[in-house]
Write a protein that holds these residues in place. Structure first.
Motif, PDB file in Angstrom:
ATOM      1  N   LEU A   1      35.936  31.285  50.964  1.00  0.00           N
ATOM      2  CA  LEU A   1      36.374  32.527  50.339  1.00  0.00           C
ATOM      3  C   LEU A   1      36.003  33.696  51.243  1.00  0.00           C
ATOM      4  O   LEU A   1      35.102  33.589  52.073  1.00  0.00           O
TER       5      LEU A   1
ATOM      6  N   ASP B   1      34.260  36.165  50.723  1.00  0.00           N
ATOM      7  CA  ASP B   1      32.848  36.560  50.628  1.00  0.00           C
ATOM      8  C   ASP B   1      31.910  35.502  51.215  1.00  0.00           C
ATOM      9  O   ASP B   1      30.692  35.587  51.054  1.00  0.00           O
TER      10      ASP B   1
ATOM     11  N   GLY C   1      46.084  35.731  49.304  1.00  0.00           N
ATOM     12  CA  GLY C   1      44.953  36.519  48.808  1.00  0.00           C
ATOM     13  C   GLY C   1      44.743  36.359  47.306  1.00  0.00           C
ATOM     14  O   GLY C   1      43.612  36.302  46.828  1.00  0.00           O
ATOM     15  N   GLN C   2      45.875  36.257  46.579  1.00  0.00           N
ATOM     16  CA  GLN C   2      45.761  36.111  45.119  1.00  0.00           C
ATOM     17  C   GLN C   2      45.066  34.809  44.744  1.00  0.00           C
ATOM     18  O   GLN C   2      44.351  34.737  43.752  1.00  0.00           O
TER      19      GLN C   2
ATOM     20  N   ASP D   1      41.461  35.356  45.348  1.00  0.00           N
ATOM     21  CA  ASP D   1      40.917  36.209  44.282  1.00  0.00           C
ATOM     22  C   ASP D   1      40.606  35.379  43.046  1.00  0.00           C
ATOM     23  O   ASP D   1      39.571  35.547  42.404  1.00  0.00           O
TER      24      ASP D   1
ATOM     25  N   ALA E   1      37.567  33.223  43.626  1.00  0.00           N
ATOM     26  CA  ALA E   1      36.330  33.985  43.693  1.00  0.00           C
ATOM     27  C   ALA E   1      36.000  34.642  42.361  1.00  0.00           C
ATOM     28  O   ALA E   1      34.870  35.046  42.123  1.00  0.00           O
ATOM     29  N   GLY E   2      36.993  34.714  41.481  1.00  0.00           N
ATOM     30  CA  GLY E   2      36.809  35.500  40.270  1.00  0.00           C
ATOM     31  C   GLY E   2      36.250  34.726  39.095  1.00  0.00           C
ATOM     32  O   GLY E   2      35.613  33.688  39.248  1.00  0.00           O
TER      33      GLY E   2
END
Lengths: 629, 97
Positions: free
Chosen positions: A69, A71, A181-182, A185, A188-189
């Motif tokens: 990811l 991050d 990217g989605q 996201d 990671a979400g």
């Protein structure tokens, strides 16, 4: 942790508690129907950080990979087989179902699901969303092929679709990298559980389709226009007259390339090994170790690695044909012909790959749903002239057949001999298939279904990854099995020492074994040296070259000669033809035996196959040796 | 017209997918195959009531590609024969006007 099941940051915290440990990474499953671009997305997310294995106990391949990811956290992705539904009927569906419900001990229950659907065929693909959302696992609905949808005038309202399904929706193009990217996201979400407005009765296909259609209407889905280019290309590729011509041209181009275009590349690899081998010889002092390293290891492994360019070129072709969508058309065109020997169009793809190597070919029989058709294809695949036979054929043909023109400049005697060996293997396969399909593998009436995907440009990434995978497998084999056999042979050829000296080759351990089996091989016109070669080639066919190289190199009578001349002196023409026939029929490949065992789930088929092919090889060589004197 | 004999039949003509030539469309009526096979076909879009259009084929007309529910699926003659359809037009069309 037990009471925090509703806590939205749970997944994230679980990872933070075990930083750096890959076993603690969230497991996320990727699932979707065949041709939804699922694997393209998986490759896009994981790149080179992936691993292929088999799910233990079944023949379904397990692809896992690590997605990093933005991050820095890692997510473990499991690429499940392509399925149309979750009702477990085929092995693929059973594995997908078991993994998603946490019923497999070898795979952690996924904390989330990435459901990949083809946005250009949304209504039908949405049918799979029903059983997936019913699992209650956090799910991201990925609508792939956004570029296609847009270009062909399709449209939908993503917010409304997300509201209907009660799950986040991402419109992406895995091929172009658009919208990836989605996906990150989502991973990671917080990953909320899905809350669909309504779900249909899951085991009722018409009801599921009605539900999918209604959801599509709610989301204002406008299907795209028919793919213009696919129609145009099909008008050519499936044209009654032009289609078969294109088919033949494609097959011809593949062969032409792997036999001619590969030569300079192979010469290059050979040159590298020669130069580095000479360098080792001049650098190291004269000793047993140097002999082992240069004569045993370097020459043995080098003689096999030379074939890497050829194998890669073939896989390059197969990857391009498959990813572009042409292979499905080829299967359609080939179906009638394959049906004549009791097989079907889908067997064509594995059998074509078997010309490179039977191992990936046997693995690719997974696309054949009918088990009997699949086993028949597996059993005949090793008759196809694989690239490992090429060095043996090339060597013997070059040693015994003078180069002369047969049909003008197009065909010379050596190429004709090579072609004849290809035909021989092919005929053995056809006859065997007929035998099998009219006896032990008679098929019941299972319908033949073949989905025709739209034509697409293959991407460099997906082809590159497959070639990388193939080279790894090939080099690993050269570095393990073949290296081991070469070293053992070298030791056996140097023992037992006589008065502290290396024994004459016929008195060595290898020579003794060779002379022991010589009576069995004499009727075929083979002497004990060829006998040792046949034993070592049980590991892999091409090993015989390295073996003969070692043996002739140590024999003072043939020491100064190159391998070709040494063999020419040592074998009668009848024996040479017998050796070629033997290699055309025999199943001398440990990797193939292992993969057949794995793919058929037991020893029964590989033992039967090995015995059948060995008997055929011996009988064929016997006949050849007595016909040609 | 020589077709008038056919036109005496009711509006709907029953046939199988094998009777369709390229470009013909028909409504799928039922699938005469065992449960699992029929289910597999339904998952691919061959649901009763769906419109199926015959497309291109391998040389010789077998197998043939059918357009159904947004996909193109190839079926062998022996399978196509088990899929009963209602034709939207008479099986053989008269000369174009």
């Amino acid at each position: 942790m037990s009471e925090c099941s509703d806590c939205r940051s749970c997944g994230a915290r679980a990872v933070l508690e075990f930083p750096g440990s890959s076993t603690a990474a969230k497991a996320v499953a990727v699932i979707g129907p065949p041709n939804s671009g699922k694997t393209t997305l998986f490759n896009r997310l994981t790149g080179l950080r992936q691993k292929v294995a088999n799910f233990p106990g079944v023949t379904v391949e397990q692809h896992t990979g690590i997605a990093e990811l933005p991050d820095g956290r890692a997510v473990r992705l499991i690429d499940l087989p392509g399925v149309y539904s979750l009702s477990p009927r085929s092995e693929d569906e059973q594995v997908a179902y078991d993994v998603l419900t946490g019923n497999r001990d070898d795979t952690p229950k996924p904390e989330a699901i990435l459901l990949v659907l083809d946005s250009t065929n949304l209504a039908r693909h949405l049918m799979l969303a029903a059983p997936i959302l019913a699992l209650g696992v956090p799910t991201l609905i990925i609508l792939n092929m956004a570029d296609d949808l847009r270009n062909r005038g399709g449209h939908l309202n993503l917010d409304k679709l997300a509201a209907e399904l009660g799950a986040p929706v991402a419109l992406i193009s895995a091929r172009q990298g658009e919208g990836i990217g989605q996906v990150f996201d989502f991973l990671a979400g917080a990953m909320p559980k899905p809350a669909p407005k309504e779900l249909p009765v899951l085991h009722d296909v018409p009801k599921c389709r009605q539900w999918a259609g209604r959801v599509g209407i709610e989301a204002a889905y406008r299907p795209p226009l028919a793919p213009k280019w696919t129609r145009r290309l099909d008008a050519v590729f499936l044209h009654p007259a032009i289609g078969p011509l294109v088919f033949v041209a494609v097959v011809f181009a593949v062969f032409q390339t792997i036999f001619n275009a590969a030569v300079p590349l192979m010469d290059g690899v050979k040159w590298l090994f020669d130069v580095s081998g000479n360098w080792i010889t001049t650098t190291l002092p004269d000793s047993l170790i140097r002999s082992l390293l240069v004569e045993g290891v370097w020459k043995g492994v080098g003689s096999v690695v030379v074939f890497l360019p050829q194998v890669l070129l073939l896989f390059l072709f197969i990857a391009i044909l498959e990813d572009s969508g042409y292979l499905a058309r080829a299967a359609l065109i080939a179906d009638r012909t394959m049906a004549k020997v009791g097989l079907q169009g889908k067997s064509f793809i594995p059998l074509l790959s078997a010309y490179a190597c039977a191992v990936p070919a046997i693995m690719s029989t997974r696309t054949i749903e009918n088990r009997r058709d699949r086993i028949a294809t597996i059993l005949i695949a090793p008759f196809m002239t694989c690239s490992a036979r090429l060095p043996v054929y090339t060597l013997i043909i070059a040693a015994f057949i003078p180069q002369r023109h047969v049909v003008g400049p197009f065909l010379n005697t050596r190429a004709a001999a090579m072609l004849a060996l290809y035909v021989l293997g092919f005929l053995a396969a056809v006859v065997t298939a007929r035998l099998l399909k009219s006896s032990i593998l008679k098929t019941g009436r299972t319908p033949f279904l073949l989905e025709m995907p739209s034509y697409r440009w293959p991407t460099f990434q997906s082809i590159g990854l497959r070639l990388y995978d193939r080279s790894k497998v090939f080099l690993r084999r050269a570095g393990t099995v073949i290296l081991l056999v070469t070293v053992i042979l070298w030791i056996m050829a140097n023992l037992p020492t006589q008065n502290g000296h290396i024994p004459a080759i016929e008195n060595s351990l290898a020579g003794t074994i060779g002379r022991t089996i010589e009576p069995v091989l004499k009727p075929l016109g083979f002497n004990w040296k060829i006998g040792i070669g046949l034993i070592t080639s049980l590991a892999a066919r091409e090993t015989i070259i390295a073996t003969l190289g070692t043996i002739y190199g140590m024999d003072p009578k043939s020491h100064g000669l190159d391998l070709q001349n040494a063999i020419h002196r040592d074998l009668t023409p009848g024996g040479a033809v017998a050796l070629l026939v033997f290699f055309a029929f025999a199943m001398q490949c440990i990797s193939t035996i292992a993969v057949v065992r794995r793919e058929t789930g037991g020893w029964k088929w590989p033992i039967l196959q090995f015995s059948y092919m060995s008997v055929l090889a011996y009988a064929g060589a016997f006949v050849a040796a007595h016909l040609i004197r | 017209m020589q077709l008038s004999g056919n036109c005496d039949q009711p509006e709907v003509f029953s046939a199988t997918l094998v009777d369709l030539v390229r470009g013909d469309a028909a409504i799928l009526d039922r699938i005469d195959l065992p449960g699992d096979d029929a289910r597999r076909l339904m998952e691919l879009g061959f649901l009763p009531g769906t419109r199926v259009t015959a497309g291109l084929s391998a040389p010789g007309g077998d197998p043939r590609v059918f357009q159904v529910d947004g996909s193109e699926i190839a079926l062998r003659r022996e399978t196509a024969r088990r899929l009963k359809v209602r034709l939207e037009k008479a099986p053989r069309r008269g000369p174009r006007v």
